[in-house]
Enzyme design. Structure first.
Site, PDB file in Angstrom:
ATOM      1  N   LYS A  11     -26.678 -29.957   6.499  1.00 43.07           N
ATOM      2  CA  LYS A  11     -28.102 -29.758   6.252  1.00 43.07           C
ATOM      3  C   LYS A  11     -28.943 -30.695   7.144  1.00 43.07           C
ATOM      4  O   LYS A  11     -28.400 -31.608   7.778  1.00 43.07           O
ATOM      5  CB  LYS A  11     -28.379 -30.005   4.761  1.00 43.07           C
ATOM      6  CG  LYS A  11     -27.613 -29.038   3.841  1.00 43.07           C
ATOM      7  CD  LYS A  11     -28.221 -28.945   2.448  1.00 43.07           C
ATOM      8  CE  LYS A  11     -27.603 -29.855   1.445  1.00 43.07           C
ATOM      9  NZ  LYS A  11     -28.057 -29.559   0.036  1.00 43.07           N
ATOM     10  N   TYR A  51     -30.878 -19.783  -0.940  1.00 43.77           N
ATOM     11  CA  TYR A  51     -31.012 -20.494  -2.224  1.00 43.77           C
ATOM     12  C   TYR A  51     -31.654 -19.610  -3.298  1.00 43.77           C
ATOM     13  O   TYR A  51     -32.273 -20.135  -4.226  1.00 43.77           O
ATOM     14  CB  TYR A  51     -31.811 -21.775  -2.017  1.00 43.77           C
ATOM     15  CG  TYR A  51     -30.988 -22.950  -1.517  1.00 43.77           C
ATOM     16  CD1 TYR A  51     -29.775 -23.300  -2.135  1.00 43.77           C
ATOM     17  CD2 TYR A  51     -31.421 -23.746  -0.469  1.00 43.77           C
ATOM     18  CE1 TYR A  51     -29.021 -24.384  -1.695  1.00 43.77           C
ATOM     19  CE2 TYR A  51     -30.678 -24.844  -0.028  1.00 43.77           C
ATOM     20  CZ  TYR A  51     -29.474 -25.150  -0.660  1.00 43.77           C
ATOM     21  OH  TYR A  51     -28.737 -26.240  -0.239  1.00 43.77           O
ATOM     22  N   ARG A  87     -15.443 -28.076  -1.602  1.00 40.25           N
ATOM     23  CA  ARG A  87     -16.308 -28.697  -2.625  1.00 40.25           C
ATOM     24  C   ARG A  87     -15.809 -30.098  -2.979  1.00 40.25           C
ATOM     25  O   ARG A  87     -16.606 -31.021  -3.178  1.00 40.25           O
ATOM     26  CB  ARG A  87     -16.361 -27.821  -3.883  1.00 40.25           C
ATOM     27  CG  ARG A  87     -17.094 -26.495  -3.727  1.00 40.25           C
ATOM     28  CD  ARG A  87     -18.594 -26.592  -3.728  1.00 40.25           C
ATOM     29  NE  ARG A  87     -19.164 -26.993  -4.987  1.00 40.25           N
ATOM     30  CZ  ARG A  87     -20.460 -26.888  -5.284  1.00 40.25           C
ATOM     31  NH1 ARG A  87     -21.328 -26.374  -4.380  1.00 40.25           N
ATOM     32  NH2 ARG A  87     -20.922 -27.299  -6.429  1.00 40.25           N
ATOM     33  N   ASN A 114     -28.592 -34.642   0.409  1.00 43.17           N
ATOM     34  CA  ASN A 114     -27.152 -34.833   0.170  1.00 43.17           C
ATOM     35  C   ASN A 114     -26.253 -34.221   1.248  1.00 43.17           C
ATOM     36  O   ASN A 114     -25.107 -33.870   0.997  1.00 43.17           O
ATOM     37  CB  ASN A 114     -26.783 -34.379  -1.248  1.00 43.17           C
ATOM     38  CG  ASN A 114     -27.006 -32.903  -1.469  1.00 43.17           C
ATOM     39  OD1 ASN A 114     -27.455 -32.193  -0.572  1.00 43.17           O
ATOM     40  ND2 ASN A 114     -26.676 -32.429  -2.659  1.00 43.17           N
ATOM     41  N   HIS A 117     -23.913 -28.538   2.360  1.00 44.23           N
ATOM     42  CA  HIS A 117     -23.777 -27.452   1.375  1.00 44.23           C
ATOM     43  C   HIS A 117     -22.383 -26.847   1.486  1.00 44.23           C
ATOM     44  O   HIS A 117     -21.837 -26.749   2.584  1.00 44.23           O
ATOM     45  CB  HIS A 117     -24.804 -26.346   1.673  1.00 44.23           C
ATOM     46  CG  HIS A 117     -24.481 -25.046   0.983  1.00 44.23           C
ATOM     47  ND1 HIS A 117     -24.856 -24.795  -0.327  1.00 44.23           N
ATOM     48  CD2 HIS A 117     -23.778 -23.957   1.381  1.00 44.23           C
ATOM     49  CE1 HIS A 117     -24.390 -23.601  -0.678  1.00 44.23           C
ATOM     50  NE2 HIS A 117     -23.747 -23.059   0.338  1.00 44.23           N
ATOM     51  N   GLU A 128     -22.712 -15.644   1.245  1.00 39.20           N
ATOM     52  CA  GLU A 128     -23.290 -16.585   2.198  1.00 39.20           C
ATOM     53  C   GLU A 128     -22.750 -16.351   3.622  1.00 39.20           C
ATOM     54  O   GLU A 128     -23.507 -16.414   4.590  1.00 39.20           O
ATOM     55  CB  GLU A 128     -23.018 -18.027   1.737  1.00 39.20           C
ATOM     56  CG  GLU A 128     -23.807 -18.349   0.460  1.00 39.20           C
ATOM     57  CD  GLU A 128     -23.396 -19.638  -0.239  1.00 39.20           C
ATOM     58  OE1 GLU A 128     -22.529 -20.372   0.297  1.00 39.20           O
ATOM     59  OE2 GLU A 128     -23.941 -19.913  -1.320  1.00 39.20           O
TER      60      GLU A 128
HETATM   61  P1  IDP Z   1     -24.692 -27.907  -4.690  1.00 36.33           P
HETATM   62  O1  IDP Z   1     -25.326 -28.130  -3.341  1.00 36.33           O
HETATM   63  O2  IDP Z   1     -23.777 -29.036  -5.059  1.00 36.33           O
HETATM   64  O3  IDP Z   1     -24.040 -26.556  -4.833  1.00 36.33           O
HETATM   65  P2  IDP Z   1     -26.867 -26.849  -6.339  1.00 36.33           P
HETATM   66  O4  IDP Z   1     -26.982 -27.052  -7.809  1.00 36.33           O
HETATM   67  O5  IDP Z   1     -26.489 -25.496  -5.855  1.00 36.33           O
HETATM   68  O6  IDP Z   1     -25.882 -27.977  -5.778  1.00 36.33           O
HETATM   69  O7  IDP Z   1     -28.256 -27.261  -5.709  1.00 36.33           O
HETATM   70  C1  IDP Z   1     -28.545 -26.972  -4.362  1.00 36.33           C
HETATM   71  C2  IDP Z   1     -29.180 -28.180  -3.711  1.00 36.33           C
HETATM   72  O8  IDP Z   1     -30.463 -28.406  -4.322  1.00 36.33           O
HETATM   73  C3  IDP Z   1     -28.423 -29.496  -3.947  1.00 36.33           C
HETATM   74  O9  IDP Z   1     -27.401 -29.695  -2.977  1.00 36.33           O
HETATM   75  C4  IDP Z   1     -29.526 -30.539  -3.844  1.00 36.33           C
HETATM   76  O10 IDP Z   1     -29.775 -30.914  -2.484  1.00 36.33           O
HETATM   77  C5  IDP Z   1     -30.744 -29.794  -4.369  1.00 36.33           C
HETATM   78  N1  IDP Z   1     -31.045 -30.118  -5.765  1.00 36.33           N
HETATM   79  C6  IDP Z   1     -30.285 -29.805  -6.848  1.00 36.33           C
HETATM   80  N2  IDP Z   1     -30.859 -30.220  -7.989  1.00 36.33           N
HETATM   81  C7  IDP Z   1     -32.026 -30.837  -7.601  1.00 36.33           C
HETATM   82  C8  IDP Z   1     -33.079 -31.493  -8.326  1.00 36.33           C
HETATM   83  O11 IDP Z   1     -33.076 -31.614  -9.553  1.00 36.33           O
HETATM   84  N3  IDP Z   1     -34.103 -31.993  -7.561  1.00 36.33           N
HETATM   85  C9  IDP Z   1     -34.149 -31.891  -6.196  1.00 36.33           C
HETATM   86  N4  IDP Z   1     -33.176 -31.266  -5.487  1.00 36.33           N
HETATM   87  C10 IDP Z   1     -32.129 -30.758  -6.188  1.00 36.33           C
HETATM   88 MG    MG Z   2     -24.880 -24.689  -4.863  1.00 38.38          MG
END
Ligand code: IDP
Ligand code: MG
Length: 141
Positions: A11, A51, A87, A114, A117, A128
């Site tokens: 990302k 998303y 993952r 983070n 993805h 995807e």
């Molecule tokens: P993942 O990337 O581990 O699959 P997801 O729940 O699919 O996690 O969320 C997608 C992305 O959205 C996360 O990687 C993170 O960067 C962001 N995200 C998730 N929850 C929050 C939140 O509560 N606040 C801000 N960003 C969030």
């Molecule tokens: Mg996800």
């Protein structure tokens, strides 16, 4: 056990910190094989489609801005249990809870920054990969 394909994105938070090679290296080192790879600046349309499952969440706007602000690297990885392996290599969604040794556990603290993805299920991986790559951009073996 089965050979699978998964989809990952380095990302903008990874691109901006010059971590693209490091992130790809970790997947390769784990034993996953690259089948497709490209650097692109993501359109708002593609980010929203990617998303879509989060479209009603309060952080959706921030999420789309975060994926479109700088280039990303998108990749298809193949290997035994590739979805779960990727993952596990990535770590928990919230970097504060990500174990050291995982990508997020080694390089991130903020949830929205983070780094990477990875598809969360065979259904997501299929969707995807089709969204981000043309068939001709992927190698068979
Ligand atoms: P993942 O990337 O581990 O699959 P997801 O729940 O699919 O996690 O969320 C997608 C992305 O959205 C996360 O990687 C993170 O960067 C962001 N995200 C998730 N929850 C929050 C939140 O509560 N606040 C801000 N960003 C969030
Ligand atoms: Mg996800």
């Amino acid at each position: 056990m089965a050979v699978e394909r998964t989809f990952i994105i380095v990302k903008p938070s990874g691109f901006e910190r010059n971590l693209t090679g490091e992130v790809l290296r970790r997947f390769e080192q784990r034993g996953l094989r690259l089948r497709g790879l490209k650097v692109l600046k993501v359109s708002t349309k593609l980010a929203k489609e990617h998303y879509d499952e989060h479209k009603d969440r309060p952080f959706f706007g921030e999420l789309i801005e975060g994926l479109t602000r700088s280039p990303v690297t998108a990749a298809v990885l193949e290997g035994e249990s590739a979805i779960a392996v990727a993952r596990a290599t990535i770590g928990a969604t919230d970097p504060i809870a990500s174990a050291p040794g995982t990508i997020r556990g080694d390089f991130a603290i903020e949830l929205a920054e983070n780094i990477v993805h990875g598809s969360d299920s065979p259904k997501s991986a299929k969707r995807e990969i089709a969204l981000w790559f043309d068939k001709a951009e992927l190698t068979k073996a």
